[in-house]
Structures are given as structure tokens and as C-alpha cells.
Design an enzyme around this catalytic site. Structure first.
Site, PDB file in Angstrom:
ATOM      1  N   ASN A  27     -10.363   3.079  24.162  1.00 53.15           N
ATOM      2  CA  ASN A  27      -9.737   4.234  24.918  1.00 53.15           C
ATOM      3  C   ASN A  27      -9.194   5.106  23.766  1.00 53.15           C
ATOM      4  O   ASN A  27      -7.654   4.843  23.304  1.00 53.15           O
ATOM      5  CB  ASN A  27      -8.953   4.136  26.145  1.00 53.15           C
ATOM      6  CG  ASN A  27      -8.260   5.437  26.505  1.00 53.15           C
ATOM      7  OD1 ASN A  27      -8.825   6.765  26.178  1.00 53.15           O
ATOM      8  ND2 ASN A  27      -7.501   5.295  27.617  1.00 53.15           N
ATOM      9  N   LYS A  29      -7.761   8.034  23.607  1.00 52.20           N
ATOM     10  CA  LYS A  29      -6.801   8.848  24.251  1.00 52.20           C
ATOM     11  C   LYS A  29      -7.178  10.187  23.596  1.00 52.20           C
ATOM     12  O   LYS A  29      -8.145  10.701  23.288  1.00 52.20           O
ATOM     13  CB  LYS A  29      -5.530   8.214  24.097  1.00 52.20           C
ATOM     14  CG  LYS A  29      -5.584   7.089  24.986  1.00 52.20           C
ATOM     15  CD  LYS A  29      -4.108   6.398  25.202  1.00 52.20           C
ATOM     16  CE  LYS A  29      -4.052   4.960  26.052  1.00 52.20           C
ATOM     17  NZ  LYS A  29      -2.827   4.683  26.132  1.00 52.20           N
ATOM     18  N   HIS A 111      -6.541   6.537  34.977  1.00 50.50           N
ATOM     19  CA  HIS A 111      -5.754   6.335  33.913  1.00 50.50           C
ATOM     20  C   HIS A 111      -4.165   6.338  34.411  1.00 50.50           C
ATOM     21  O   HIS A 111      -3.928   7.691  34.792  1.00 50.50           O
ATOM     22  CB  HIS A 111      -5.877   6.646  32.635  1.00 50.50           C
ATOM     23  CG  HIS A 111      -5.346   5.968  31.525  1.00 50.50           C
ATOM     24  ND1 HIS A 111      -3.851   6.096  31.090  1.00 50.50           N
ATOM     25  CD2 HIS A 111      -5.808   4.861  30.730  1.00 50.50           C
ATOM     26  CE1 HIS A 111      -3.577   5.217  30.199  1.00 50.50           C
ATOM     27  NE2 HIS A 111      -4.562   4.479  30.007  1.00 50.50           N
ATOM     28  N   GLU A 113      -1.878   7.274  32.811  1.00 47.50           N
ATOM     29  CA  GLU A 113      -1.373   8.348  31.985  1.00 47.50           C
ATOM     30  C   GLU A 113      -1.681   9.867  32.821  1.00 47.50           C
ATOM     31  O   GLU A 113      -0.885  10.850  32.874  1.00 47.50           O
ATOM     32  CB  GLU A 113      -1.739   8.691  30.755  1.00 47.50           C
ATOM     33  CG  GLU A 113      -0.997   7.622  29.810  1.00 47.50           C
ATOM     34  CD  GLU A 113      -1.801   7.227  28.439  1.00 47.50           C
ATOM     35  OE1 GLU A 113      -2.860   7.725  28.213  1.00 47.50           O
ATOM     36  OE2 GLU A 113      -1.335   6.268  27.714  1.00 47.50           O
ATOM     37  N   GLU A 186      -3.920  -2.426  34.040  1.00 44.42           N
ATOM     38  CA  GLU A 186      -3.102  -1.978  33.106  1.00 44.42           C
ATOM     39  C   GLU A 186      -1.752  -1.767  33.494  1.00 44.42           C
ATOM     40  O   GLU A 186      -1.368  -0.656  34.298  1.00 44.42           O
ATOM     41  CB  GLU A 186      -3.342  -0.498  32.668  1.00 44.42           C
ATOM     42  CG  GLU A 186      -4.994  -0.589  31.946  1.00 44.42           C
ATOM     43  CD  GLU A 186      -5.059   0.390  30.868  1.00 44.42           C
ATOM     44  OE1 GLU A 186      -5.657   0.061  29.831  1.00 44.42           O
ATOM     45  OE2 GLU A 186      -4.952   1.670  31.162  1.00 44.42           O
ATOM     46  N   GLY A 192       1.548   1.130  25.548  1.00 44.37           N
ATOM     47  CA  GLY A 192       2.099   1.737  24.264  1.00 44.37           C
ATOM     48  C   GLY A 192       3.592   1.253  23.912  1.00 44.37           C
ATOM     49  O   GLY A 192       4.253   2.133  23.381  1.00 44.37           O
ATOM     50  N   SER A 231      -1.123  -2.515  25.347  1.00 44.14           N
ATOM     51  CA  SER A 231      -0.634  -2.968  24.077  1.00 44.14           C
ATOM     52  C   SER A 231      -1.699  -4.334  23.501  1.00 44.14           C
ATOM     53  O   SER A 231      -1.178  -5.193  22.835  1.00 44.14           O
ATOM     54  CB  SER A 231       0.848  -3.502  23.927  1.00 44.14           C
ATOM     55  OG  SER A 231       1.477  -2.210  24.364  1.00 44.14           O
TER      56      SER A 231
HETATM   57  P1  13P Z   1      -2.195   0.746  24.532  1.00 46.18           P
HETATM   58  O1  13P Z   1      -3.155  -0.295  24.021  1.00 46.18           O
HETATM   59  O2  13P Z   1      -1.962   1.581  23.476  1.00 46.18           O
HETATM   60  O3  13P Z   1      -0.807   0.072  25.141  1.00 46.18           O
HETATM   61  O4  13P Z   1      -3.022   1.549  25.481  1.00 46.18           O
HETATM   62  C1  13P Z   1      -3.393   0.889  26.715  1.00 46.18           C
HETATM   63  C2  13P Z   1      -4.196   2.019  27.449  1.00 46.18           C
HETATM   64  O5  13P Z   1      -3.645   2.849  28.219  1.00 46.18           O
HETATM   65  C3  13P Z   1      -5.830   1.888  27.593  1.00 46.18           C
HETATM   66  O6  13P Z   1      -6.238   2.661  28.369  1.00 46.18           O
END
Ligand code: 13P
Length: 287
Positions: A27, A29, A111, A113, A186, A192, A231
Site C-alpha cells: 500500500n 498510500k 483502511h 486512515e 491492521e 506507521g 509497521s
Molecule cells: P505501515 O506499514 O506504514 O505501518 O502501514 C500499514 C498500513 O496502513 C498498510 O495499509
């Protein structure tokens, strides 16, 4: 419900065993531009050439074409990071499932976010799942609890509620629930932050996810792929893939680094090879 309990080939109870593929999803992002995404995807493809591992790269919408061209013939699939719940209409700036035809075969849905920043509810997320099914996109449904919910002992109930509400909304679409649905666990506090869940906690949640999906009418929950995300790096992926109920990872920050993805996919290939070897040994009807 049948469960995969694979601690080693000799320990397999074949009656309960089902072979699931291993899947690593990148991902990206809101990173990369169309000018550099193709080059990064090509470098990823060269560094992660492990055909037994199902690999997906999810770039921003505007880089889907560049990434798709770079990945042609590599065996790596392209995914979107989001989709609108409606197919067409007056939704300025949005992208719908039929628009993704030819550009993506997968789509991340729900997701954390987007739940946080765009107010996505479980009901809306469920409608997005239904739209993915209608237009032939494989959905990766993200679920996970906040730190407060985990500390209050509500991690599992939070995730089960997210699944029940989203799957109820998705089931009302023609065609019902997608048997090829993938769920990514997740935990919000691990995204993150550099903090990861313990492998055993993620595995327990994967079992709870399959149980909740069974209750919601998913046809074959033992075959449901469950990923861990939060992470994940080349150093931490082994802890998750050592758990038989975890089938791969949804990778954020590390998925922008070629060396990291090479390490993650190489570790995933070990698990994929072990599963294929077990499938070769399985009595007829179990692989
Ligand atoms: P990170 O691996 O940067 O923590 O992000 C995880 C994530 O949100 C994958 O969709």
C-alpha cells in the site's frame, strides 16, 4: 468451522486442513508520482520474483497506469487504494469501480486512515465491498481496533462488529459476499508507529475474523485469506508468517523500499513453499 492448524507437516490434521495462498500487498498510500511510480514498480518486480507468493502493488489512482505497464508480464497484480460506493454519478473528484476496469484487479477497502480522515462507516465500507464484487474487483477489507479499544479489552469485539456491519451491507448487493474476499487485520496503534502486534495476538485475531465471517455468511471461512498490517518490515514479517492462520501482509512504509520488499517477499516465499509442500502430501480432496 474447519481451521488450518499447521505447525509442521507431520502435525497436520488433514481433516481440518485447507491450503491458502500467501499474499503480500504493498500500500503505497499518498506516495510516488506517475513519473517515478513505474520505475519503482519495475524495481520491485525485479527484486521480488517469487511466483509462489501472490503480490499486489496499490499505488495512488494517478499512477495505476504507469504501474500496470511496468508490471505487465511480471505476475504482480495492481490494486487501487479506495473506490466510491456508487458506480456513476455526481460525486466530484471520486473514482468508481467500473472506472478501474483494466487498471486494477484489487482494491483496498475501509483502511483506517479513510475511516479516520474521511469518516468512512462500516455501512459505507460494506457498500464499497458490494460495488467491488459487482465490478469484479478483489477487495481487501481492512479492520482493526484503536489503542483505547485494545486497552479496554475490546479489540476482538471491535473487529467483529466492524466485520458484521460491513458484511451485512455487502451481502445486500446482487451476488452476495465475494468468496474471494481478503481481510487485513491492521491494529490502528501499529500503523506507521513502528509498533507491531505480537504474532500470537494477530493469529488469535485471525481466528476471530474467520469466526465472525462465518457468522456473517462468508461461504468458506477456512479458505478466507487474513493478512496482518501495521509497521511490517523484513525484520518483523517472520513473526506473523510463523502463524499458520496469517496468510501474508499489507505493507505500508516498507513497501516503498525495494530492499525491504525483497526481504518481505523472500520470507513469504518460505511459507508459500512449505504450504505447497504440505499440499503435495495431502490426501486427495484436502489441498
Ligand atoms: P505501515 O506499514 O506504514 O505501518 O502501514 C500499514 C498500513 O496502513 C498498510 O495499509
Amino acid at each position: 468451522m474447519a481451521k488450518m492448524r499447521q505447525r509442521g507437516v507431520s502435525a497436520i490434521a488433514w481433516d481440518d486442513w485447507v491450503m491458502r495462498p500467501v499474499l503480500i500487498v504493498a500500500n503505497w498510500k499518498m506516495n510516488t508520482t506517475p513519473a517515478d511510480a513505474g520505475r519503482l514498480a519495475a524495481a520491485m518486480a525485479a527484486a521480488t520474483d517469487e511466483p509462489l507468493v501472490d503480490r499486489v502493488i496499490c499505488p495512488p489512482f494517478v499512477s495505476l497506469t504507469a504501474v500496470g505497464e511496468a508490471l505487465r508480464g511480471t505476475g504482480i497484480s495492481v490494486g487501487a487504494q479506495n473506490v466510491h460506493a456508487e458506480a456513476f454519478g455526481a460525486y466530484t473528484g471520486e473514482i468508481s469501480a467500473p472506472m478501474l476496469a483494466g487498471l486494477a484487479t484489487w482494491c483496498i477497502v475501509g483502511h483506517s486512515e479513510r475511516r479516520r480522515d474521511d469518516g468512512e462507516t462500516d455501512a459505507l465500507i460494506g457498500r464499497k465491498l458490494g460495488r467491488c464484487r459487482e465490478f469484479g474487483l478483489r477487495a481487501i477489507l481492512c479492520v482493526g481496533e484503536s489503542l483505547e479499544e485494545r486497552e479496554a479489552g475490546q479489540a476482538e469485539s471491535t473487529v467483529r462488529n466492524q466485520l458484521a456491519a460491513a458484511l451485512a451491507a455487502a451481502a445486500s448487493f446482487d451476488g452476495g459476499l465475494d468468496p474471494g474476499l481478503v481481510v487485513a487485520y491492521e491494529p490502528v496503534w501499529a500503523i506507521g508507529t513502528g509498533r507491531t502486534a505480537r504474532g500470537s495476538d494477530a493469529a488469535a485475531m485471525a481466528d476471530a475474523i474467520r469466526a465472525a465471517c462465518a457468522e456473517s455468511g462468508v461461504a468458506d471461512p477456512a479458505a478466507l485469506a487474513v493478512l496482518y498490517g501495521g509497521s511490517v518490515t523484513s525484520a518483523s514479517i517472520g513473526e506473523f508468517l510463523a502463524e499458520p492462520s496469517i496468510d501474508g501482509a499489507l505493507v505500508g512504509g516498507a513497501s516503498l523500499k525495494v530492499d525491504e520488499m525483497a526481504g518481505i517477499v523472500a520470507r513469504a516465499a518460505l511459507t508459500a513453499r512449505a504450504r505447497h509442500a504440505a499440499a503435495d502430501l495431502a490426501p486427495a480432496g484436502h489441498a
